[in-house]
Design an enzyme around this catalytic site. Structure first.
Site, short mmCIF file in Angstrom:
data_model
loop_
_atom_site.label_atom_id
_atom_site.label_comp_id
_atom_site.label_asym_id
_atom_site.label_seq_id
_atom_site.Cartn_x
_atom_site.Cartn_y
_atom_site.Cartn_z
N SER A 288 -0.03 -1.23 0.12
CA SER A 288 0.43 0.28 0.39
C SER A 288 1.29 1.18 0.56
CB SER A 288 -1.01 0.18 1.65
OG SER A 288 -1.56 1.20 1.22
N TYR A 301 -2.33 -1.18 10.69
CA TYR A 301 -2.40 -1.18 8.43
C TYR A 301 -0.89 -0.71 8.73
CZ TYR A 301 -3.52 -1.03 4.12
OH TYR A 301 -3.52 -0.96 2.91
N1 LIG Z 1 -8.70 -0.48 -0.92
C1 LIG Z 1 -7.41 -0.25 -0.91
O1 LIG Z 1 -7.66 1.53 -1.53
C2 LIG Z 1 -6.13 -0.40 -1.18
C3 LIG Z 1 -5.34 0.85 -0.79
C4 LIG Z 1 -3.66 -0.01 -1.47
C5 LIG Z 1 -3.94 -1.30 -0.77
N2 LIG Z 1 -4.68 -1.89 -0.59
C6 LIG Z 1 -4.30 -3.07 -0.33
O2 LIG Z 1 -5.15 -4.28 -1.63
C7 LIG Z 1 -5.31 -5.54 -1.09
C8 LIG Z 1 -6.61 -5.83 -1.04
O3 LIG Z 1 -7.11 -4.61 -0.55
P1 LIG Z 1 -8.95 -4.99 -0.60
O4 LIG Z 1 -9.69 -2.93 -0.55
O5 LIG Z 1 -9.59 -5.01 -1.81
O6 LIG Z 1 -9.46 -5.52 0.45
P2 LIG Z 1 -11.15 -5.96 0.25
O7 LIG Z 1 -11.67 -5.89 1.76
O8 LIG Z 1 -12.20 -5.52 -1.01
O9 LIG Z 1 -11.04 -7.91 -0.68
C9 LIG Z 1 -9.82 -8.42 0.87
C10 LIG Z 1 -10.33 -10.08 0.49
O10 LIG Z 1 -9.28 -10.70 1.42
C11 LIG Z 1 -10.26 -11.10 2.02
N3 LIG Z 1 -9.45 -12.27 3.50
C12 LIG Z 1 -9.53 -11.02 4.33
N4 LIG Z 1 -9.24 -11.30 5.33
C13 LIG Z 1 -8.05 -12.96 4.70
C14 LIG Z 1 -7.21 -14.12 5.59
N5 LIG Z 1 -7.53 -14.15 6.90
N6 LIG Z 1 -7.34 -14.88 5.05
C15 LIG Z 1 -7.80 -14.94 3.45
N7 LIG Z 1 -8.64 -14.32 3.18
C16 LIG Z 1 -8.59 -13.17 3.29
C17 LIG Z 1 -11.52 -11.08 2.64
O11 LIG Z 1 -13.02 -11.95 2.44
C18 LIG Z 1 -11.76 -10.42 1.01
O12 LIG Z 1 -12.06 -11.58 -0.68
C19 LIG Z 1 -4.60 -5.40 0.99
O13 LIG Z 1 -3.56 -6.39 1.38
C20 LIG Z 1 -4.93 -3.93 1.48
O14 LIG Z 1 -4.30 -4.02 2.27
C21 LIG Z 1 -5.90 -1.77 -0.90
#
Ligand SMILES: NC(=O)c1ccc[n+]([C@@H]2O[C@H](COP(=O)([O-])OP(=O)(O)OC[C@H]3O[C@@H](n4cnc5c(N)ncnc54)[C@H](O)[C@@H]3O)[C@@H](O)[C@H]2O)c1
Length: 413
Positions: A288, A301
């Site tokens: 991130s 985080y």
């Molecule tokens: N959304 C953002 O703005 C953003 C920005 C930068 C980085 N990220 C990173 O991208 C990645 C995905 O984020 P997102 O926003 O798409 O998340 P999200 O919450 O939309 O989806 C996360 C997915 O991970 C699964 N999950 C959660 N805990 C789990 C576990 N213990 N084991 C297996 N699966 C698990 C959930 O069921 C879900 O399907 C993360 O690592 C997040 O830190 C997100």
């Protein structure tokens, strides 16, 4: 008695076939040692075991010697065998090999042991490229690769799964939400008209579950080329208020979970490398922008993401010996994804309700506030992250990096 510990042997066999053909292969364990066609290569691996201890380097040598003898007999340029039978102290196992999961499964059902097409027929570029080989079209770098995406059921993970499947990869969608992963796999298999995705349950913060995930991958396809460690969670809170349990929950998934993934993924990838030295494989953590700069009232985080970059750098140094590249991609805010846009619990709703954005009266105001922070004036998308993934896979001369994809919001120093 049949040997079923395929995670020990299938990656060695996959590496051997890939190394010989210089193109990708899928290895499917048949399970039924009785149905062995006469054309099968047969290898006695019993000497690789001492009690319960398995010497994978020795097993790799036995497999290589048997394959070399087969080549000497049949001519090195001839087609590859499509079936191998191994003997172990706990029984025999038979594996079927082909260029994709559909074809290998078909062979295992029909017993078709006709040889495989020789050479580099199913990938745009040589896998074990000479240094300085020309770059290939980005998306083709994952064609026919076996890939894993954790947290692939929704959000960035879903975007990555869709992008990889559309580029011709076989994608394991691993998620706590098995129902969501299964639904997505079904949709993709129908639209791609092949086995493009396989859903697998996993909790990345539980070691037994992570170990079982890689066993399932080896049992299904024999190995892996690319692991995208994407599953992550966020629980924002003031350092003065956050409960220890909430801090640990976030850290267990975002930081410890990544360690567990690399531990078990690395073991499998090392095994493939024993029989395919020089063939590069990839572990990519979806990190991130909060792994590159602090995040106010979001320390669990940001701390876990910063820490994971330390893991990426350290693991990259260690695993380079096995041609495993380890890198992180650091996206900006995915404003169209469920984390932000969910109409009930999304961050736009939360920030509007808690007054986090001064003067904001509507969800659109909150969104405009976050877009204005980005020099390129928009949130990050799945396509932006996919371009970075293709770059990392294609770029064989880089490891241990954390690559920002932030529209200029966070820059490297
Ligand atoms: N959304 C953002 O703005 C953003 C920005 C930068 C980085 N990220 C990173 O991208 C990645 C995905 O984020 P997102 O926003 O798409 O998340 P999200 O919450 O939309 O989806 C996360 C997915 O991970 C699964 N999950 C959660 N805990 C789990 C576990 N213990 N084991 C297996 N699966 C698990 C959930 O069921 C879900 O399907 C993360 O690592 C997040 O830190 C997100």
């Amino acid at each position: 008695m049949s040997f079923t510990d395929h995670i020990l042997t299938a990656p060695l066999i996959r590496g051997l076939w890939i190394n010989a053909a210089k193109c990708l292969r899928v290895v499917v364990p048949a399970g039924d040692a009785a149905a062995v066609p006469p054309q099968a290569l047969t290898v006695d691996l019993r000497a690789a075991w001492t009690g319960d201890s398995f010497d994978e380097a020795w097993a790799a040598k036995l497999l290589r010697d048997a394959y070399t003898a087969w080549e000497a007999k049949n001519g090195a340029a001839s087609a590859q065998p499509s079936c191998i039978r191994i003997t172990t102290p706990s029984g025999d196992a038979v594996y079927w090999i082909d260029r994709d999961l559909d074809s290998a499964k078909k062979r295992s059902v029909t017993g078709d042991a006709s040889p495989l097409e020789p050479g580099n027929t199913n990938t745009a570029d040589s896998l074990i490229a000479a240094p300085g080989a020309s770059a290939v079209n980005r998306s083709s770098v994952v064609k026919n690769k076996i890939v894993l995406v954790t947290g692939g059921a929704q959000g960035f993970g879903e975007e990555i799964v869709r992008g990889l499947a559309a580029s011709g990869a076989l994608v394991f969608i691993a998620d706590l939400n098995l129902g969501g992963a299964e639904k997505l796999a079904e949709t993709l298999n129908a639209s791609e008209k092949r086995i493009a995705a396989v859903a697998v349950p996993v909790n990345v913060s539980n070691e037994a579950s992570v170990e079982a995930l890689f066993k399932t991958i080896a049992d299904t396809a024999g190995g892996l080329d690319l692991c995208v460690s994407n599953a992550g969670v966020l629980k924002a809170a003031s350092v003065l208020e956050q409960e220890e349990a909430a801090f640990k929950f976030v850290t267990d998934i975002n930081y410890t979970g990544f360690f567990l993934m690399v531990k078990h993924c690395g073991r499998l990838l090392r095994r493939q490398n024993r029989t395919a030295p020089g063939w590069k494989t990839d572990i990519i953590q979806i990190n991130s922008k909060s792994g590159l700069e602090g995040s106010n009232k979001n320390g669990a985080y940001a701390g876990g993401k910063f820490g994971a970059i330390g893991l990426v750098e350290s693991f990259a140094l260690e695993l380079v010996e096995y041609d495993i590249k380890v890198n992180a991609i650091c996206p900006g805010n995915f404003l169209d994804g469920p984390l932000w846009s969910d109409p009930v619990k999304g961050l736009f709703v939360q920030y509007l309700n808690t007054g986090k954005v001064p003067g904001a009266r509507t969800l659109a105001d909150v969104r405009a506030f976050y877009e204005a922070k980005v020099p390129m004036k928009r949130g990050c998308t799945g396509a932006d992250v996919m371009r970075a993934i293709y770059y990392v896979v294609e770029q064989e001369y880089e490891t241990g990096q954390a690559i920002p994809v932030t529209g200029g919001q966070v820059m490297l120093h």
